[in-house]
Design a protein around this motif. Structure first.
Motif, PDB file in Angstrom:
ATOM      1  N   ASN A   1     -72.032   0.298  17.328  1.00  0.00           N
ATOM      2  CA  ASN A   1     -73.458  -0.210  17.405  1.00  0.00           C
ATOM      3  C   ASN A   1     -74.017  -0.425  16.045  1.00  0.00           C
ATOM      4  N   ASN A   2     -73.549  -0.450  15.030  1.00  0.00           N
ATOM      5  CA  ASN A   2     -74.048  -0.321  13.632  1.00  0.00           C
ATOM      6  C   ASN A   2     -73.077  -1.481  13.045  1.00  0.00           C
ATOM      7  N   ALA A   3     -73.784  -2.202  12.000  1.00  0.00           N
ATOM      8  CA  ALA A   3     -73.086  -3.078  11.097  1.00  0.00           C
ATOM      9  C   ALA A   3     -72.932  -2.475   9.805  1.00  0.00           C
ATOM     10  N   MET A   4     -71.899  -2.777   8.864  1.00  0.00           N
ATOM     11  CA  MET A   4     -71.756  -2.260   7.621  1.00  0.00           C
ATOM     12  C   MET A   4     -72.477  -3.108   6.544  1.00  0.00           C
ATOM     13  N   GLU A   5     -73.259  -2.466   6.208  1.00  0.00           N
ATOM     14  CA  GLU A   5     -74.402  -2.717   4.739  1.00  0.00           C
ATOM     15  C   GLU A   5     -73.525  -2.516   3.526  1.00  0.00           C
ATOM     16  N   PHE A   6     -73.824  -3.380   2.406  1.00  0.00           N
ATOM     17  CA  PHE A   6     -72.939  -2.935   1.354  1.00  0.00           C
ATOM     18  C   PHE A   6     -74.113  -3.425   0.182  1.00  0.00           C
ATOM     19  N   ARG A   7     -73.528  -2.857  -1.114  1.00  0.00           N
ATOM     20  CA  ARG A   7     -74.461  -3.066  -2.062  1.00  0.00           C
ATOM     21  C   ARG A   7     -73.676  -2.778  -3.520  1.00  0.00           C
ATOM     22  N   VAL A   8     -73.724  -3.427  -4.581  1.00  0.00           N
ATOM     23  CA  VAL A   8     -72.960  -3.241  -5.621  1.00  0.00           C
ATOM     24  C   VAL A   8     -73.721  -2.260  -6.733  1.00  0.00           C
ATOM     25  N   LYS A   9     -73.086  -1.537  -7.291  1.00  0.00           N
ATOM     26  CA  LYS A   9     -73.539  -0.351  -8.088  1.00  0.00           C
ATOM     27  C   LYS A   9     -73.503  -0.765  -9.619  1.00  0.00           C
ATOM     28  N   LYS A  10     -74.092   0.029 -10.323  1.00  0.00           N
ATOM     29  CA  LYS A  10     -74.040  -0.501 -11.748  1.00  0.00           C
ATOM     30  C   LYS A  10     -72.883  -0.294 -12.391  1.00  0.00           C
ATOM     31  N   ASP A  11     -71.847   0.415 -11.762  1.00  0.00           N
ATOM     32  CA  ASP A  11     -70.485   0.671 -12.388  1.00  0.00           C
ATOM     33  C   ASP A  11     -69.834  -0.185 -11.856  1.00  0.00           C
ATOM     34  N   SER A  12     -70.098  -1.274 -11.004  1.00  0.00           N
ATOM     35  CA  SER A  12     -69.323  -2.403 -10.319  1.00  0.00           C
ATOM     36  C   SER A  12     -68.619  -1.841  -9.260  1.00  0.00           C
ATOM     37  N   GLY A  13     -68.849  -0.767  -8.806  1.00  0.00           N
ATOM     38  CA  GLY A  13     -68.027  -0.202  -7.514  1.00  0.00           C
ATOM     39  C   GLY A  13     -69.093  -0.821  -6.338  1.00  0.00           C
ATOM     40  N   THR A  14     -68.495  -0.940  -5.221  1.00  0.00           N
ATOM     41  CA  THR A  14     -69.125  -0.973  -4.146  1.00  0.00           C
ATOM     42  C   THR A  14     -69.653  -0.001  -2.854  1.00  0.00           C
ATOM     43  N   VAL A  15     -70.692   0.002  -2.628  1.00  0.00           N
ATOM     44  CA  VAL A  15     -71.196   1.185  -1.542  1.00  0.00           C
ATOM     45  C   VAL A  15     -71.010   0.452   0.008  1.00  0.00           C
ATOM     46  N   TYR A  16     -70.325   0.696   0.672  1.00  0.00           N
ATOM     47  CA  TYR A  16     -70.357   0.576   2.036  1.00  0.00           C
ATOM     48  C   TYR A  16     -71.155   1.559   3.117  1.00  0.00           C
ATOM     49  N   GLN A  17     -72.142   1.177   3.734  1.00  0.00           N
ATOM     50  CA  GLN A  17     -72.628   2.206   4.577  1.00  0.00           C
ATOM     51  C   GLN A  17     -72.933   1.679   5.833  1.00  0.00           C
ATOM     52  N   ILE A  18     -72.577   2.236   6.940  1.00  0.00           N
ATOM     53  CA  ILE A  18     -72.784   1.655   8.325  1.00  0.00           C
ATOM     54  C   ILE A  18     -74.297   2.196   8.855  1.00  0.00           C
ATOM     55  N   THR A  19     -75.250   1.378   8.359  1.00  0.00           N
ATOM     56  CA  THR A  19     -76.464   1.725   8.709  1.00  0.00           C
ATOM     57  C   THR A  19     -77.425   0.621   9.132  1.00  0.00           C
ATOM     58  N   ALA A  20     -76.652  -0.865   9.063  1.00  0.00           N
ATOM     59  CA  ALA A  20     -77.470  -1.842   9.533  1.00  0.00           C
ATOM     60  C   ALA A  20     -77.537  -2.085  11.337  1.00  0.00           C
ATOM     61  N   PRO A  21     -78.471  -2.434  11.681  1.00  0.00           N
ATOM     62  CA  PRO A  21     -78.515  -2.511  13.177  1.00  0.00           C
ATOM     63  C   PRO A  21     -77.633  -3.651  13.571  1.00  0.00           C
ATOM     64  N   LEU A  22     -77.147  -3.565  14.576  1.00  0.00           N
ATOM     65  CA  LEU A  22     -76.029  -4.780  15.219  1.00  0.00           C
ATOM     66  C   LEU A  22     -76.638  -5.792  15.668  1.00  0.00           C
ATOM     67  N   TYR A  23     -77.901  -5.733  16.155  1.00  0.00           N
ATOM     68  CA  TYR A  23     -78.693  -6.994  16.542  1.00  0.00           C
ATOM     69  C   TYR A  23     -80.310  -6.490  16.267  1.00  0.00           C
ATOM     70  N   GLU A  24     -80.977  -7.663  15.974  1.00  0.00           N
ATOM     71  CA  GLU A  24     -82.288  -7.871  15.568  1.00  0.00           C
ATOM     72  C   GLU A  24     -82.916  -8.904  16.215  1.00  0.00           C
ATOM     73  N   THR A  25     -84.259  -8.817  16.819  1.00  0.00           N
ATOM     74  CA  THR A  25     -84.818  -9.838  17.237  1.00  0.00           C
ATOM     75  C   THR A  25     -86.216  -9.928  16.351  1.00  0.00           C
ATOM     76  N   ILE A  26     -86.655 -11.389  16.346  1.00  0.00           N
ATOM     77  CA  ILE A  26     -87.570 -11.759  15.505  1.00  0.00           C
ATOM     78  C   ILE A  26     -88.454 -12.960  15.982  1.00  0.00           C
ATOM     79  N   LYS A  27     -89.804 -13.156  15.822  1.00  0.00           N
ATOM     80  CA  LYS A  27     -90.655 -14.166  16.227  1.00  0.00           C
ATOM     81  C   LYS A  27     -90.344 -15.197  14.967  1.00  0.00           C
ATOM     82  N   SER A  28     -90.003 -16.154  15.105  1.00  0.00           N
ATOM     83  CA  SER A  28     -89.837 -17.279  14.017  1.00  0.00           C
ATOM     84  C   SER A  28     -91.082 -18.185  14.126  1.00  0.00           C
TER      85      SER A  28
END
Length: 228
Positions: A42-69
């Motif tokens: 029920n989570n999605a994989m967030e990622f970010r690039v570190k200063k050493d050019s490595g990539t951090v993958y962390q399964i913290t993002a929500p699978l769904y989001e609702t918003i009023k546009s």
């Protein structure tokens, strides 16, 4: 000879360090990538690039989001980039691609020539969705900094040049991208992570859609999200 061997080992270690991958669970603990995918469906994989050019993958993002546009704003922003004809009743399907996502782009954030995903698959997806939902427009949106010059002749490819969508909708970099449906009444649904556009379109089924919006607790602005 020893100096040459030392140099080779040094360059190899630097190369490995530059491409290091970190796989973290929601609490920041190191884990196995495939284990995380299976354990947190029920989570999605967030990622970010570190200063050493490595990539951090962390399964913290929500699978769904609702918003009023703000539908009026959206319907004005999109045609500014290309000649996109929209009506007051148009439903927007947006697939968003993030910079540095090696699923789709090379190290220079370019789409390779003859990439079958962009040359064939998503074209078929667009055709399927727009044929089934007559009042819809499919848009492929790329984060500012992604080079789509090899595909610039495709009408429904847009670069998020002013970061409007990145700022208001897609605030985290998600592996394999995100999907967004915007209805004329402003109700908007985001689905993060690996998916298909035709699968996303199935959420328009009233019984499915109402599961996300029946409480009427959707946010009143694009600045806040509700996660599912």
């Amino acid at each position: 000879m020893k100096k040459v061997l030392y140099l080779i080992l040094l360059l190899t270690n630097i190369s490995i360090a530059q491409n290091k991958q970190y796989n973290l669970d929601p609490n920041g603990k190191n884990s196995n990538f495939h284990y995380l995918i299976k354990t947190y469906p029920n989570n999605a994989m967030e990622f970010r690039v570190k200063k050493d050019s490595g990539t951090v993958y962390q399964i913290t993002a929500p699978l769904y989001e609702t918003i009023k546009s703000n539908y009026d704003t959206i319907s004005k922003i999109l045609p500014q980039n290309k000649k996109l004809k929209v009506k007051d009743s148009t439903i927007f399907f947006i697939q968003y691609f993030y910079k540095n996502d090696r699923t789709f782009f090379n190290e220079k954030n370019q789409i390779e020539v003859n990439n079958s995903y962009f040359s064939n698959f998503i074209k078929e997806q667009k055709s399927i969705v727009e044929r089934k939902y007559k009042n819809s427009k499919v848009i492929y949106m790329f984060e500012n900094g992604i080079d789509i010059s090899n595909y610039k002749k495709i009408d429904n490819f847009f670069v998020d040049e002013n970061n409007y969508f990145r700022t208001n909708y897609f605030k985290k970099s998600i592996l394999c991208g995100s999907f967004l449906i915007i209805k004329p009444n402003g109700q908007s649904l985001i689905r993060n992570g690996e998916y298909r556009l035709d699968q996303m379109a199935e959420h328009l089924n009233s019984k499915i859609w109402e599961l996300f919006f029946e409480s009427n607790s959707i946010n009143n602005s694009e600045e806040e999200h509700k996660t599912e």
